[in-house]
Design a protein around this motif. Sequence first.
Motif, short mmCIF file in Angstrom:
data_model
loop_
_atom_site.label_atom_id
_atom_site.label_comp_id
_atom_site.label_asym_id
_atom_site.label_seq_id
_atom_site.Cartn_x
_atom_site.Cartn_y
_atom_site.Cartn_z
N ALA A 1 0.79 -1.21 -0.01
CA ALA A 1 0.03 -0.12 0.19
C ALA A 1 1.00 1.08 -0.24
CB ALA A 1 -0.96 0.12 1.13
N ALA A 2 1.84 1.27 0.76
CA ALA A 2 2.87 2.48 0.78
C ALA A 2 3.55 2.53 -0.59
CB ALA A 2 4.04 2.17 1.82
N LEU A 3 3.75 1.60 -1.43
CA LEU A 3 4.30 1.54 -2.82
C LEU A 3 3.43 2.04 -3.52
CD1 LEU A 3 6.75 0.96 -4.63
CD2 LEU A 3 5.59 -1.12 -5.04
N ALA B 1 1.40 6.84 -6.69
CA ALA B 1 0.26 7.58 -6.99
C ALA B 1 0.32 9.32 -6.91
CB ALA B 1 -1.16 7.22 -6.17
N ARG B 2 1.56 9.89 -6.00
CA ARG B 2 1.59 11.08 -5.78
C ARG B 2 1.98 11.81 -6.82
NH1 ARG B 2 5.66 11.40 -1.06
NH2 ARG B 2 4.51 9.73 -0.34
N PRO B 3 1.71 12.87 -7.01
CA PRO B 3 2.23 13.49 -8.10
C PRO B 3 3.67 14.07 -8.15
CG PRO B 3 0.93 14.90 -6.86
CD PRO B 3 0.72 13.63 -6.39
N GLN B 4 4.47 13.68 -9.15
CA GLN B 4 6.00 14.16 -9.14
C GLN B 4 5.98 15.73 -9.20
OE1 GLN B 4 8.38 11.98 -8.69
NE2 GLN B 4 6.72 10.23 -8.18
N ALA B 5 7.08 16.25 -8.43
CA ALA B 5 7.38 17.67 -8.47
C ALA B 5 8.03 18.02 -9.93
CB ALA B 5 8.53 17.83 -7.48
N VAL B 6 7.55 19.16 -10.16
CA VAL B 6 7.96 19.35 -11.63
C VAL B 6 9.36 19.97 -11.52
CG1 VAL B 6 7.87 21.18 -13.48
CG2 VAL B 6 5.66 20.04 -12.09
N ARG B 7 10.04 19.38 -12.25
CA ARG B 7 11.70 19.93 -12.26
C ARG B 7 11.88 20.74 -13.33
NH1 ARG B 7 14.27 14.05 -10.92
NH2 ARG B 7 13.67 13.90 -8.88
#
Length: 172
Positions: free
Chosen positions: A8-10, A15-21
Amino acid sequence: MLAIRQRAALFARQARPQAVRNTRRYGSSHGHDHHHEHTVEEKLGTGFYLTAAILAGTWVVYKVSRPGKDGELSTFSKWLKEWADLHQTWETRNDLLAAAVEQAAQDKHLMLNAPRNRTHELRFPEVFNTGSPFNVPAGHYVNIDKVVAHYQQQHLKEEERKAAKLAAAAQQ
């Protein structure tokens, strides 16, 4: 249960949005002049100022230590002589101060060891009878006839002295 929790943690991490680099661009968009180089003002460092101060200080010390014209003393020697004269002045002051402190100590010793006068001169002998004359217990007041007689004698002597002085002044 542990495997389910890990899985579930994986999924939550995925599912968390990735930070825009943001990628860094080194090109400038402020014009099309690519041949103009930027000028950078470089300041002189601490070493330069220290070197300049040491050179100036060395020159001043050299000039001060050289003797003057016609064999007169150098400026440095004159300064040292002034300090030596000041030393003599302070030595004289210290000797005077030490003598004053010693004299004060002797005077204090004299005052502390001098015999003290145990009697007090009174302006009027009635000072002993200043209390209320009513409701006085028997034997409360001391007989002061001797004190009154002493001050009467003193008054008579003083009056005789004044009369003798006036008579001497009248004869002149």
